[in-house]
Design an enzyme around this catalytic site. Sequence first.
Site, PDB file in Angstrom:
ATOM      1  N   GLU A 174      35.513  49.517  32.211  1.00  0.00           N
ATOM      2  CA  GLU A 174      34.427  49.439  33.189  1.00  0.00           C
ATOM      3  C   GLU A 174      34.597  50.512  34.246  1.00  0.00           C
ATOM      4  O   GLU A 174      33.944  50.492  35.275  1.00  0.00           O
ATOM      5  CB  GLU A 174      34.282  48.041  33.802  1.00  0.00           C
ATOM      6  CG  GLU A 174      35.512  47.447  34.402  1.00  0.00           C
ATOM      7  CD  GLU A 174      35.287  45.985  34.777  1.00  0.00           C
ATOM      8  OE1 GLU A 174      34.805  45.765  35.877  1.00  0.00           O
ATOM      9  OE2 GLU A 174      35.575  45.094  33.956  1.00  0.00           O
ATOM     10  N   CYS A 226      35.801  42.933  31.342  1.00  0.00           N
ATOM     11  CA  CYS A 226      37.216  43.036  30.957  1.00  0.00           C
ATOM     12  C   CYS A 226      37.481  42.781  29.489  1.00  0.00           C
ATOM     13  O   CYS A 226      38.634  42.780  29.071  1.00  0.00           O
ATOM     14  CB  CYS A 226      38.062  42.086  31.798  1.00  0.00           C
ATOM     15  SG  CYS A 226      37.964  42.466  33.546  1.00  0.00           S
ATOM     16  N   HIS A 248      43.677  37.066  29.172  1.00  0.00           N
ATOM     17  CA  HIS A 248      43.242  37.926  30.276  1.00  0.00           C
ATOM     18  C   HIS A 248      43.913  37.396  31.535  1.00  0.00           C
ATOM     19  O   HIS A 248      44.098  36.188  31.712  1.00  0.00           O
ATOM     20  CB  HIS A 248      41.712  37.881  30.416  1.00  0.00           C
ATOM     21  CG  HIS A 248      41.246  38.691  31.586  1.00  0.00           C
ATOM     22  ND1 HIS A 248      41.562  40.029  31.718  1.00  0.00           N
ATOM     23  CD2 HIS A 248      40.533  38.349  32.691  1.00  0.00           C
ATOM     24  CE1 HIS A 248      41.048  40.477  32.856  1.00  0.00           C
ATOM     25  NE2 HIS A 248      40.418  39.483  33.465  1.00  0.00           N
TER      26      HIS A 248
END
Lengths: 361, 135
Positions: free
Chosen positions: A94, A126, A249
């Site tokens: 990103e 993400c 994550h």
Amino acid sequence: MTENDHDHEHARLLKTEHPVGIVGYGAYVPRYRLPAREVARIWTNGTGGLPIEEKSVPGLDEDVATMSIEAARNALARAQINPSDLRAVWVGSESHPYAVKPTSTIVAEAIGAVPSTQAADWEFACKAGTEAMVAAMGFVGSQMARYALAIGMDTAQGRPGDALEYTAGAGGAAFIIGPGDDSLAEIESSYSFVTDTPDFWRRQYAIYPEHGQRFTGEPAYFKHITSAGEAMFEATNTKPEDYAYAVFHQPNTKFPQRAGQMLGFKPEQIATGLLVPRIGNTYSGAAIIGLTAILDVAKPGERIMMVSFGSGAGSDAMVLRVTDKIAGKPQLATTTEEYIARRTEIDYAEYVRMRGKLTMK
Amino acid sequence: MDIPRHWRLKKQRYALVGEVCEHCDAKLFPPRDICPECGEEAKTLFQFSGKGEVYSYTAVYEAPEGYAEQAPYTLAMVKLDEGPLITAQLTDLGAQKPAIGMPVEMVTRLLRSATDERGMLIYGYKFRPAVAQVA
Ligand SMILES: [Zn+2]
């Protein structure tokens, strides 16, 4: 559960026609570290809890292209293949350096993969890196290509003083996906869970992202990670004890610890891949750089579950099984822990300069 | 800015691709097609390992246009393991002082800073202290 329900469960899984896996992997973490207490010193007079110890900060001459090049070179060193045999170079991020002009062509040129290759940049907050990995699985698993390179890399920015400024780090990883027989870790299957959830976003011309405050926890991160993980357990008929490692994550230290607990994993199963306390949240790189730290120490036969999360929102869950081809591979390039140990602490003033928050005109 | 020139030079600049002389095995960087050792034609591409050591260095405080945001920085002559001496910026020094004989390795970095929001980004080789020596 009826026979029909079971087939339905199984059908939600993404499994390749031909076995695929990781034939080479590489990490990258920049040298500089900003302690969270430095951010607190500036903005809260040092009060309040800290979400991590410190985050990695890229040097003045680093961006997602340069960092991806280094991770890709490490992956090639471990795969020991000719870069011209790559049929895809895909970079998920990103924080691509250009708004228009692919990062992936710069990376492909630098590693010698041009011109006979797909090249594209992927975006899904993400989880852009794992999205590229799943696409690479399909590319290789259908035998359209023998090798495909998937990268997740970010140099995340948080608005000065915002909660994200404590954690927004820099780093990521690259994976060369290839035939199962050549793989150091076979990817047995993947499963994705996606909904439209407004937890975090950045409009086109905005420098810093916005987040939906309390929306970020329960309905976004935890909901997607645990749904993907639970569906994976069910569809593969496995349970937490069947895995040596799990990695998620990791936007801060607590979220992945709690997600692991909710899925039934023990702290020791997630410890190796939990890098966020020492390098920060590397966004598209976060789950997958944790995977590289696991591959650096994993033994043949061990199973790994990885679940990424991208705001907006979705999770990709993958089940990997380490093979005997792992032997000797970690030492062919700089290991993830070696990058983390290469550490120079900076203060907030140096950080402001390095992140371009200081204008010279 | 000379876009065609940057585009032509990208292979040698991104990845330290030079040439090798088929006659005497000398390695050439930058590529110049004629071997400086034996005078024969040398057009075979050669990928340098990127490993070398600092031969000499100097600090730059007054940087040329386009490089000001990175100043002060260290410019070094690096002796590549394969032989050639090349001039490049040292990066990722952290708190380390450069030194003659310091083992270094090639990395691809932004050469010109990105603070002009409209311009093209120029990438190329620099050298940093070898990671194995730092960790
Ligand atoms: Zn010669």
